[in-house]
Scaffold this motif. Sequence first.
Motif, PDB file in Angstrom:
ATOM      1  N   GLU A 131       0.891  -0.979   0.296  1.00  0.00           N
ATOM      2  CA  GLU A 131       0.385  -0.157  -0.268  1.00  0.00           C
ATOM      3  C   GLU A 131       0.613   1.107   0.016  1.00  0.00           C
ATOM      4  OE1 GLU A 131      -3.946  -0.253   2.243  1.00  0.00           O
ATOM      5  OE2 GLU A 131      -2.497  -1.797   3.240  1.00  0.00           O
ATOM      6  N   ILE A 132       1.210   1.915  -0.817  1.00  0.00           N
ATOM      7  CA  ILE A 132       1.816   3.117  -1.255  1.00  0.00           C
ATOM      8  C   ILE A 132       0.755   5.016  -1.083  1.00  0.00           C
ATOM      9  CG2 ILE A 132       3.646   4.019  -2.466  1.00  0.00           C
ATOM     10  CD1 ILE A 132       3.993   1.663  -1.241  1.00  0.00           C
ATOM     11  N   VAL A 133       1.179   5.446  -0.949  1.00  0.00           N
ATOM     12  CA  VAL A 133       0.732   7.226  -0.737  1.00  0.00           C
ATOM     13  C   VAL A 133       1.550   7.840  -1.115  1.00  0.00           C
ATOM     14  CG1 VAL A 133      -0.360   8.473   0.272  1.00  0.00           C
ATOM     15  CG2 VAL A 133      -0.792   6.295   1.274  1.00  0.00           C
ATOM     16  N   ILE A 134       1.119   7.959  -2.381  1.00  0.00           N
ATOM     17  CA  ILE A 134       2.205   9.223  -2.917  1.00  0.00           C
ATOM     18  C   ILE A 134       1.083  10.517  -3.269  1.00  0.00           C
ATOM     19  CG2 ILE A 134       3.236  10.037  -5.454  1.00  0.00           C
ATOM     20  CD1 ILE A 134       3.269   6.896  -6.665  1.00  0.00           C
ATOM     21  N   ASN A 135       2.409  11.940  -3.180  1.00  0.00           N
ATOM     22  CA  ASN A 135       1.808  12.836  -2.395  1.00  0.00           C
ATOM     23  C   ASN A 135       1.831  13.930  -4.202  1.00  0.00           C
ATOM     24  OD1 ASN A 135       4.224  13.897  -2.407  1.00  0.00           O
ATOM     25  ND2 ASN A 135       3.782  15.794  -1.178  1.00  0.00           N
ATOM     26  N   HIS A 136       1.185  15.204  -4.789  1.00  0.00           N
ATOM     27  CA  HIS A 136       2.129  15.565  -5.886  1.00  0.00           C
ATOM     28  C   HIS A 136       1.180  16.702  -5.932  1.00  0.00           C
ATOM     29  CE1 HIS A 136      -1.965  15.236  -7.837  1.00  0.00           C
ATOM     30  NE2 HIS A 136      -1.953  13.785  -8.214  1.00  0.00           N
ATOM     31  N   ALA A 137       2.005  17.608  -6.184  1.00  0.00           N
ATOM     32  CA  ALA A 137       1.922  19.004  -6.788  1.00  0.00           C
ATOM     33  C   ALA A 137       1.258  19.514  -8.833  1.00  0.00           C
ATOM     34  CB  ALA A 137       2.461  20.059  -5.423  1.00  0.00           C
TER      35      ALA A 137
END
Length: 223
Positions: free
Chosen positions: A48-54
């Motif tokens: 289970e991977i969470v990735i933030n981005h902008a």
Amino acid sequence: MKAMILAAGKGERMRPLTLTTPKPLIRVGGVPLIEYHLRALAKAGFSEIVINHAWLGQQIEDHLGDGSGFGVSIRFSPEGEPLETGGGIFRALPLLGDDAFVVVNGDIWTDYDFSALRRPLKGLAHLVLVDNPEHHPDGDFILADGKVHDGRTPADNLTYSGIAVLHPRLFDGCTGGAFKLAPLLRTAMAEGGVSGEHLKGHWVDVGTHERLAQVETLIEASG
């Protein structure tokens, strides 16, 4: 145990590449940087991977999809504006749950074995440190007897690699918005709540075109 990849940076020193491509999707050895992390995390048993981005974040979502192509499940934490490391992680906490999680900077390249982090966390954080690179000669923190302390003497310091295990309690009292992670870590260090280890393998902070070329060389040598 979940993991979070930090992928919200704009990568201004990597222009013109990052004018049209988010930094985590820049290719090195023919592979986008972020894919090295996904493959290494999957191999280490993280599913289970969470990735933030902008900046250009939709490209990251379009490229990675739900993560099934890498043997993982991906959830995204979009940021309307960059929230720095602390703020970005804080925003993603609802996706990360109540237990300790791994966090990895999306713009590093390493051969570190992430399975070493799949163990109970004692305290609020566990940091992976590296020898000070040329571009950061004074380092960040001191590692002594398995504990990490605020670095006062540059000669004794090591550099934070951008790889850590954090507990959500580290963010107790924080509110939304942009803020740095380091002050939270230093507060926990003062209370003896941060452990650490010294990474001896390959590690590169891919912040410039020169360091991107360095990674290319390392990949060719290992191939």
